[in-house]
Scaffold this motif. Structure first.
Motif, mmCIF file in Angstrom:
data_model
loop_
_atom_site.group_PDB
_atom_site.id
_atom_site.type_symbol
_atom_site.label_atom_id
_atom_site.label_comp_id
_atom_site.label_asym_id
_atom_site.label_seq_id
_atom_site.Cartn_x
_atom_site.Cartn_y
_atom_site.Cartn_z
ATOM 1 N N SER A 50 43.613 5.722 44.113
ATOM 2 C CA SER A 50 42.676 6.482 44.938
ATOM 3 C C SER A 50 43.290 7.834 45.298
ATOM 4 O O SER A 50 44.483 8.066 45.099
ATOM 5 C CB SER A 50 42.348 5.701 46.216
ATOM 6 N N GLU A 51 42.486 8.719 45.830
ATOM 7 C CA GLU A 51 43.007 10.021 46.260
ATOM 8 C C GLU A 51 44.016 9.814 47.393
ATOM 9 O O GLU A 51 43.737 9.133 48.373
ATOM 10 C CB GLU A 51 41.865 10.910 46.739
ATOM 11 N N ASP A 103 39.631 -3.204 37.726
ATOM 12 C CA ASP A 103 38.588 -2.232 38.080
ATOM 13 C C ASP A 103 38.840 -1.694 39.472
ATOM 14 O O ASP A 103 39.557 -2.300 40.280
ATOM 15 C CB ASP A 103 37.202 -2.901 38.044
ATOM 16 N N THR A 112 39.867 1.211 42.538
ATOM 17 C CA THR A 112 41.065 1.978 42.857
ATOM 18 C C THR A 112 41.885 1.286 43.931
ATOM 19 O O THR A 112 41.377 0.439 44.675
ATOM 20 C CB THR A 112 40.693 3.399 43.339
ATOM 21 N N SER A 172 48.385 7.845 34.833
ATOM 22 C CA SER A 172 47.473 8.292 33.785
ATOM 23 C C SER A 172 46.106 7.620 33.878
ATOM 24 O O SER A 172 45.190 7.986 33.132
ATOM 25 C CB SER A 172 48.079 7.995 32.407
ATOM 26 N N SER A 173 45.962 6.668 34.780
ATOM 27 C CA SER A 173 44.739 5.871 34.861
ATOM 28 C C SER A 173 43.861 6.335 36.017
ATOM 29 O O SER A 173 44.172 7.295 36.729
ATOM 30 C CB SER A 173 45.104 4.396 35.078
ATOM 31 N N ASP A 174 42.770 5.609 36.200
ATOM 32 C CA ASP A 174 41.881 5.850 37.339
ATOM 33 C C ASP A 174 42.083 4.808 38.432
ATOM 34 O O ASP A 174 41.221 4.619 39.290
ATOM 35 C CB ASP A 174 40.416 5.805 36.867
ATOM 36 N N ARG A 200 50.909 11.589 43.832
ATOM 37 C CA ARG A 200 50.526 12.692 42.965
ATOM 38 C C ARG A 200 50.695 14.017 43.706
ATOM 39 O O ARG A 200 50.381 14.137 44.883
ATOM 40 C CB ARG A 200 49.068 12.559 42.512
#
Length: 266
Positions: free
Chosen positions: A208-209, A179, A181, A203-205, A265
């Motif tokens: 973090s940004e 669970d 990030t 592809s997941s959550d 990313r």
């Protein structure tokens, strides 16, 4: 006519030197004094690089030094292991320079939560834990229960070790149940699994940004660009090509130790 760039880095100078030595040998010049001198010069250029990097890098902590010493003295050859990369060996230790590099990444990304896929005896996990702010956490995935226990015994002797949570089992299974990030991810597990791990992360959550993924061994002893790679060498070559052509990311491959690729990313 455009001339080739003049070699100015240790590796390009070494490549030129070895190329000219090979040309002399192909020409049948024999072992001359000049050839002997040039071979010695090439050897010294190659052999001196890693020790010089070590000398010019901030020293490791006492806890990391003790962990490295314990790892080097362990009898890995006698172990029946379940590592996806095959037999465990002390050379899997990340080591001083790479440990400091990972600690720098923690500081530079201001990471609070770090994920490691493939822990071995815990050197890189502890190096990153030492760089975390108060309240930070390293979640380290390790498939082999023996090395997980070995690492945890080392963490118990370090204040920073309390920041490391070890998850034992196949990494993809662990990733699917995590669970929250992570700000930084370090991948150093079975080479044939690299693509699946990174693809799942992207592809997941779990990221973090602005999160950074650091992937180890992406030069793998030169095998990705050799004409006779092993299975792991082919897996790394395919992984590197996959990352280079993935429009979701930006990446850079650094010739640190056995190669480290940084991915974010786009």
């Amino acid at each position: 006519m455009t001339e080739d760039p003049r070699p100015v880095t240790p590796t390009t100078i070494l490549a030129r030197e070895l190329g000219e030595i090979a040309a002399l040998l192909d020409a049948g010049t024999g072992v001359t004094d000049e050839l002997t001198t040039r071979v010695h010069r090439a050897r010294d250029l190659a052999a001196g690089l890693d020790p010089y990097l070590d000398t010019c890098t901030t020293s490791e902590s006492a806890a990391l030094s003790a962990l490295a010493s314990r790892t080097r003295s362990a009898d890995w050859g006698s172990r029946d292991v379940i590592s996806g990369s095959g037999p465990l060996e002390m050379e899997m230790l990340s080591g001083h320079v790479e440990g400091r590099f990972l600690a720098f990444l923690v500081h530079m990304t201001r990471a609070v939560r770090v994920l490691e896929i493939g822990m071995f005896t815990g050197y890189s996990a502890l190096a990153m834990a030492e760089a975390l702010p108060v309240g930070g956490e390293v979640v380290a995935c390790e498939v082999d229960p023996y090395v997980a226990e070995f690492a945890q015994s080392c963490f118990a002797e370090s204040v920073a070790g309390s920041a490391v949570t070890v998850e034992v089992g196949p990494a993809l299974d662990t990733l699917r149940r995590l669970d929250g990030t992570f700000d930084l991810v370090f991948v150093d597990a079975d080479k044939t699994g690299y693509r699946a791990y990174v693809d799942y992360l992207l592809s997941s959550d779990l990221l973090s940004e602005g999160a950074v993924i650091a992937v180890d061994n992406t030069l793998l002893q030169g095998q990705p660009y050799s004409d006779r790679p092993t299975e792991n060498g082919r897996a790394i070559a395919e992984f590197n090509e996959y990352v280079a052509n993935d429009p979701r990311v930006q990446q850079v491959l650094l010739p640190l130790r056995d190669g480290v690729t940084l991915i974010r990313r786009a």
